[in-house]
Design a protein around this motif. Structure first.
Motif, mmCIF file in Angstrom:
data_model
loop_
_atom_site.group_PDB
_atom_site.id
_atom_site.type_symbol
_atom_site.label_atom_id
_atom_site.label_comp_id
_atom_site.label_asym_id
_atom_site.label_seq_id
_atom_site.Cartn_x
_atom_site.Cartn_y
_atom_site.Cartn_z
ATOM 1 N N ARG A 34 45.646 38.316 74.319
ATOM 2 C CA ARG A 34 45.620 37.766 75.682
ATOM 3 C C ARG A 34 45.525 38.874 76.708
ATOM 4 N N LYS A 35 46.257 39.959 76.484
ATOM 5 C CA LYS A 35 46.230 41.105 77.408
ATOM 6 C C LYS A 35 44.836 41.723 77.444
ATOM 7 N N GLU A 38 42.536 39.431 79.359
ATOM 8 C CA GLU A 38 42.812 39.509 80.795
ATOM 9 C C GLU A 38 42.232 40.798 81.381
ATOM 10 N N LYS A 41 38.515 40.391 81.730
ATOM 11 C CA LYS A 41 38.205 39.502 82.846
ATOM 12 C C LYS A 41 38.343 40.233 84.171
ATOM 13 N N GLN A 42 39.417 41.002 84.338
ATOM 14 C CA GLN A 42 39.619 41.751 85.567
ATOM 15 C C GLN A 42 38.494 42.768 85.788
#
Length: 72
Positions: A34-35, A38, A41-42
């Protein structure tokens, strides 16, 4: 077969099965995944914003150069 409405077993939700490593406190790989997702995505959002700003600056430059009185 029809689903029984009188059987309330499991109504409160179900616990997920813990792996042996998770039971020993090693944590799951899901959190790391998940990290990483994320972070990707950022990074993508940052790149898209930079491109949008560059596009806006490119389209705004010809209009500003054509009107010297606007800068006075």
């Amino acid at each position: 077969m029809a689903k029984s409405r009188n059987n309330l077993l499991g109504v409160g939700g179900q616990r997920k099965k813990l792996s042996r490593a998770e039971q020993q406190g090693a944590g799951s790989a899901r959190g790391a995944d998940r990290k990483a997702a994320e972070d990707k995505k950022q990074e993508l959002v940052r790149k898209m914003r930079e491109r949008a700003e560059a596009q806006a600056a490119t389209t705004a430059e010809p209009g500003e150069q054509g009107t010297p009185s606007a800068q006075s």
